[in-house]
Design a protein around this motif. Sequence first.
Motif, PDB file in Angstrom:
ATOM      1  N   SER A 190     132.332-117.094  68.303  1.00 14.60           N
ATOM      2  CA  SER A 190     131.306-116.728  67.327  1.00 14.60           C
ATOM      3  C   SER A 190     130.396-115.679  67.940  1.00 14.60           C
ATOM      4  O   SER A 190     130.473-115.395  69.141  1.00 14.60           O
ATOM      5  CB  SER A 190     130.484-117.959  66.919  1.00 14.60           C
ATOM      6  OG  SER A 190     129.630-118.355  67.986  1.00 14.60           O
ATOM      7  N   VAL A 210     132.269-115.618  62.782  1.00 16.30           N
ATOM      8  CA  VAL A 210     133.324-116.275  63.556  1.00 16.30           C
ATOM      9  C   VAL A 210     134.571-115.399  63.556  1.00 16.30           C
ATOM     10  O   VAL A 210     134.895-114.775  62.545  1.00 16.30           O
ATOM     11  CB  VAL A 210     133.669-117.663  62.963  1.00 16.30           C
ATOM     12  CG1 VAL A 210     134.879-118.271  63.658  1.00 16.30           C
ATOM     13  CG2 VAL A 210     132.476-118.601  63.070  1.00 16.30           C
ATOM     14  N   THR A 241     129.168-122.375  68.381  1.00 13.05           N
ATOM     15  CA  THR A 241     130.342-122.018  67.582  1.00 13.05           C
ATOM     16  C   THR A 241     130.790-123.204  66.730  1.00 13.05           C
ATOM     17  O   THR A 241     131.174-123.040  65.563  1.00 13.05           O
ATOM     18  CB  THR A 241     131.489-121.544  68.490  1.00 13.05           C
ATOM     19  OG1 THR A 241     131.066-120.366  69.185  1.00 13.05           O
ATOM     20  CG2 THR A 241     132.734-121.214  67.677  1.00 13.05           C
TER      21      THR A 241
END
Length: 459
Positions: free
Chosen positions: A100, A121, A9
């Motif tokens: 994410s 995201v 992420t």
Amino acid sequence: MMPTLSPNTQAILLLTAPLIAGRATPSPELLSPGEYKRIARHLWEMQRQPADLLLPDALDLLRACAPVIEESRLQRLLGRGFLLSQAIERWQARAIWVVSRADAEYPRRLKARLRDNAPAVLYGCGEMGLLEAGGLAVVGSRHVDESLTEYTMDVGRVAARAGRNIVSGGAKGIDQAAMRGALEAGGKVSGVLADSLEKIAMNREHRNLLMEGQLVLISPYDPSAGFNVGHAMQRNKLIYALADAALVVSSDFNKGGTWAGALEQLDKLRLVPVYVRSTGEASEGLEALRKKGALAWPEPQDAEAFQAVFEAVTPVIETAAPTSAGLFWDDKPSVSASATTAMAADVQPLRPVLAVSKDRQNLPAASQAHEAMPASKTQPQNDKVIRAESNLGYALFSAVREVMQQLLITPMKEAEVGNALEVSTPQAKAWLQRLVDEGVLEKQKKPVAYKVKESRLFE
């Protein structure tokens, strides 16, 4: 509980997120959604993932990505570590979480229904579990009269009494009326925002609701981002994807975000049944949507009637079967309903279709197929039915085996696999152990995780 910001992420944020805290304008070099899809695919084909771009020895990998995204551009984006740390500190201070598509916590409904069009995201505040609860999406115009505002609040109140969530966009007018009606009646709400998540989440009116698990707010856009017409249009599909059915209370004809979002559902995505208001003043926009396939809202006045609407809804099935080309590392695949339907086609009829109870009617198709397979201890079955169900189980597991080999190029835990396949953790564990016994997977310890054996990667 706020999820930990995973290395994947962090890498995706560096590549795609504005990280505008502390600066006036976002970087013009950010990867667009289309560019991110391409780099994600490229990494998957190399059996790598975004987090690998942050490793000390990532130079060779960056060079290998040059055919897709210029190496120097990737380096500049990935070099924004200090800016990311500032942004993370700001988000955490405001109880804003970030997930994410690489994370197990990412809403399964979005991943299953939108697939690689699901936002890379998501930013949010509040109870993430509400995003899996479904409910009624309520959408409509920003500028409406008092009668439509009260009508929409009543819809929210009835939904709350029926125990059904409201999903809406948080905009002025119809969106806020539906959300306010549900919240005031003790119901639960998922708000999908196009802008200003940070500002709205910090609003005193919302803080207690967020902390008590009655409200969750999410946005695919930076928490500090201001209003943008394009963003408002794009987030509409997220509202529909998180719901079980949708109600359009008001809409202009052939213009505006409400019209565009409803039309996209009716003509293209078809994620949920779309209803239109059927009482009160007539609307050219609503009538046009009916001609395009929208249904007349039955105007339920109590909890029982509201529940009956949902019980009559035929669950919309994601028909796109997973393919090797679409199985990005961060787009963890699920066994599609169309695949399990095809498997069952050659063994019908089995037994009469089982009635789906209220608390199971929205289970993913793979879960329902698995749960339906075991024979009831009290129900006699002849040899033909037993053989048919055995064939169905074999066909289902064959599909699962193929998907899991693609999924487990990188190690995953049992719960993460269950999340990706939309089955229970015990079922995922059973499948994983079977593949370990067959020599397809290897089981790693500390922590326990599963991965495709190296010898199988290039078969």
